[in-house]
Design a protein around this motif. Sequence first.
Motif, mmCIF file in Angstrom:
data_model
loop_
_atom_site.group_PDB
_atom_site.id
_atom_site.type_symbol
_atom_site.label_atom_id
_atom_site.label_comp_id
_atom_site.label_asym_id
_atom_site.label_seq_id
_atom_site.Cartn_x
_atom_site.Cartn_y
_atom_site.Cartn_z
ATOM 1 N N MET A 198 -13.671 54.429 47.510
ATOM 2 C CA MET A 198 -14.489 53.235 47.755
ATOM 3 C C MET A 198 -14.133 52.095 46.808
ATOM 4 O O MET A 198 -13.672 52.312 45.692
ATOM 5 N N CYS A 199 -14.341 50.884 47.297
ATOM 6 C CA CYS A 199 -14.064 49.663 46.543
ATOM 7 C C CYS A 199 -15.182 48.678 46.863
ATOM 8 O O CYS A 199 -15.525 48.490 48.035
ATOM 9 N N ILE A 200 -15.755 48.075 45.817
ATOM 10 C CA ILE A 200 -16.826 47.100 46.037
ATOM 11 C C ILE A 200 -16.345 45.714 45.633
ATOM 12 O O ILE A 200 -15.937 45.495 44.488
ATOM 13 N N ALA A 201 -16.378 44.804 46.590
ATOM 14 C CA ALA A 201 -16.021 43.402 46.333
ATOM 15 C C ALA A 201 -17.316 42.578 46.371
ATOM 16 O O ALA A 201 -18.413 43.122 46.499
ATOM 17 N N GLU A 202 -17.173 41.255 46.262
ATOM 18 C CA GLU A 202 -18.386 40.418 46.176
ATOM 19 C C GLU A 202 -19.238 40.469 47.445
ATOM 20 O O GLU A 202 -20.455 40.580 47.376
ATOM 21 N N THR A 203 -18.580 40.377 48.599
ATOM 22 C CA THR A 203 -19.344 40.263 49.843
ATOM 23 C C THR A 203 -19.076 41.402 50.829
ATOM 24 O O THR A 203 -19.615 41.422 51.927
ATOM 25 N N PHE A 204 -18.242 42.350 50.415
ATOM 26 C CA PHE A 204 -17.937 43.482 51.297
ATOM 27 C C PHE A 204 -17.629 44.719 50.463
ATOM 28 O O PHE A 204 -17.430 44.634 49.247
ATOM 29 N N ALA A 205 -17.632 45.867 51.139
ATOM 30 C CA ALA A 205 -17.268 47.127 50.487
ATOM 31 C C ALA A 205 -16.376 47.907 51.434
ATOM 32 O O ALA A 205 -16.607 47.926 52.651
ATOM 33 N N ILE A 206 -15.361 48.536 50.867
ATOM 34 C CA ILE A 206 -14.465 49.401 51.637
ATOM 35 C C ILE A 206 -14.786 50.825 51.225
ATOM 36 O O ILE A 206 -14.827 51.146 50.039
ATOM 37 N N ILE A 207 -15.072 51.678 52.197
ATOM 38 C CA ILE A 207 -15.493 53.043 51.857
ATOM 39 C C ILE A 207 -15.080 54.027 52.942
ATOM 40 O O ILE A 207 -15.069 53.689 54.129
ATOM 41 N N CYS A 208 -14.734 55.235 52.500
ATOM 42 C CA CYS A 208 -14.506 56.321 53.454
ATOM 43 C C CYS A 208 -15.783 57.146 53.529
ATOM 44 O O CYS A 208 -16.000 58.043 52.707
ATOM 45 N N ALA A 209 -16.620 56.840 54.511
ATOM 46 C CA ALA A 209 -17.893 57.559 54.669
ATOM 47 C C ALA A 209 -17.642 59.024 55.028
ATOM 48 O O ALA A 209 -18.437 59.905 54.679
ATOM 49 N N ASP A 210 -16.516 59.299 55.691
ATOM 50 C CA ASP A 210 -16.192 60.673 56.097
ATOM 51 C C ASP A 210 -15.963 61.596 54.904
ATOM 52 O O ASP A 210 -15.990 62.823 55.055
ATOM 53 N N CYS A 211 -15.714 61.028 53.728
ATOM 54 C CA CYS A 211 -15.532 61.858 52.526
ATOM 55 C C CYS A 211 -16.867 62.401 52.009
ATOM 56 O O CYS A 211 -16.882 63.343 51.218
ATOM 57 N N ILE A 212 -17.964 61.774 52.417
ATOM 58 C CA ILE A 212 -19.283 62.212 51.945
ATOM 59 C C ILE A 212 -19.841 63.178 52.991
ATOM 60 O O ILE A 212 -20.368 62.776 54.019
ATOM 61 N N ASP A 213 -19.687 64.469 52.721
ATOM 62 C CA ASP A 213 -20.010 65.489 53.728
ATOM 63 C C ASP A 213 -21.507 65.611 53.998
ATOM 64 O O ASP A 213 -21.918 65.903 55.122
ATOM 65 N N ASP A 214 -22.317 65.413 52.967
ATOM 66 C CA ASP A 214 -23.768 65.534 53.126
ATOM 67 C C ASP A 214 -24.301 64.284 53.840
ATOM 68 O O ASP A 214 -24.165 63.168 53.339
ATOM 69 N N LYS A 215 -24.910 64.498 55.003
ATOM 70 C CA LYS A 215 -25.330 63.346 55.830
ATOM 71 C C LYS A 215 -26.363 62.467 55.137
ATOM 72 O O LYS A 215 -26.338 61.243 55.255
ATOM 73 N N ALA A 216 -27.288 63.099 54.426
ATOM 74 C CA ALA A 216 -28.327 62.325 53.734
ATOM 75 C C ALA A 216 -27.699 61.469 52.626
ATOM 76 O O ALA A 216 -28.063 60.299 52.447
ATOM 77 N N GLU A 217 -26.764 62.058 51.899
ATOM 78 C CA GLU A 217 -26.077 61.300 50.841
ATOM 79 C C GLU A 217 -25.273 60.143 51.437
ATOM 80 O O GLU A 217 -25.270 59.039 50.908
ATOM 81 N N ARG A 218 -24.602 60.427 52.548
ATOM 82 C CA ARG A 218 -23.793 59.388 53.198
ATOM 83 C C ARG A 218 -24.671 58.217 53.618
ATOM 84 O O ARG A 218 -24.368 57.051 53.346
#
Length: 311
Positions: A198-218
């Motif tokens: 994941m990468c957080i910029a000022e107005t957007f974020a790039i993330i691989c949600a598929d890497c977070i296996d736990d649905k609640a955490e995702r």
Amino acid sequence: MNQTTNTILMIRPVAFRTNEQTLENNFYQKASDGVLPATINAKAQEQFDAFVEKLRSVGVNIVVVNDNLETDTPDSIFPNNWISFHESGDVVLYPMFAENRRLERREDILDILEEQGFQINDIMDYTSAEEDNIFLEGTGSIVLDRENEKAYCALSPRADEELFIEFCEDFEYNPIIFEAFQTVNGERKHIYHTNVMMCIAETFAIICADCIDDKAERKMVLSSLKESGKELILITENQVNAFAGNMLQVRAANDERILVMSESAYNSLTKDQITKIEKHCKVLYTNLEVIEAYGGGSARCMMTEIFLPRA
């Protein structure tokens, strides 16, 4: 607090090679079987120098410090794991998993920054945690949303939950804690650093949600990013393997924002993803093939943001 800075610390390698001490849980790294370390280092230096030149050409202020041969620190090219700099004038030193990476911590780098007019008020040193085999590897383990005072951490052998919470309490960040995984030989294994997925910029974020296996955490992580007003740009696990999560937004000349990444990361992105990013800022990419292959890190890991006030 500002999310981006115009000034970056980078360490030029002198003994870059595959670090045998990090292979066990950095699955992006490959062993340098049959390739001479000197050959690998020479190519890494070429790619490092070209990267610095590209950043400087768009007006990013790069402070380059040379590594030294005495310490034998093959991963020194990734300084963001052992140090971070904050607008308060605080410097943070972090506990490192690999013993030979602990040698990367150098006081003379702080002297160099002070000579260049940066003000250091306090040093927050968490490195004694190494004695208890507790680690938290800087802005590799922690992805900061400085503006919204949130800190994201994917727990792993290199990112301890209690120490992360302590960091958040010390610096008044709201901790967002989760686990992120990648598939290695058919098994789900912890991703070693949060900034790979994941990468957080000022107005957007790039993330691989598929890497977070736990649905609640995702759901919790994605909701937190949306609540902070970030447009979400989702990437796949294959793109993570090409280091598409390992990006950093910086300020260039005339206060322009630029998202920095490697060529392999850029080439893995779809046209739609690139269009979404370019709605927010320009893109700069550079060839880091050798550094990625043998170091298991990419553009983000090579850049330590300097937010220190000027003296």
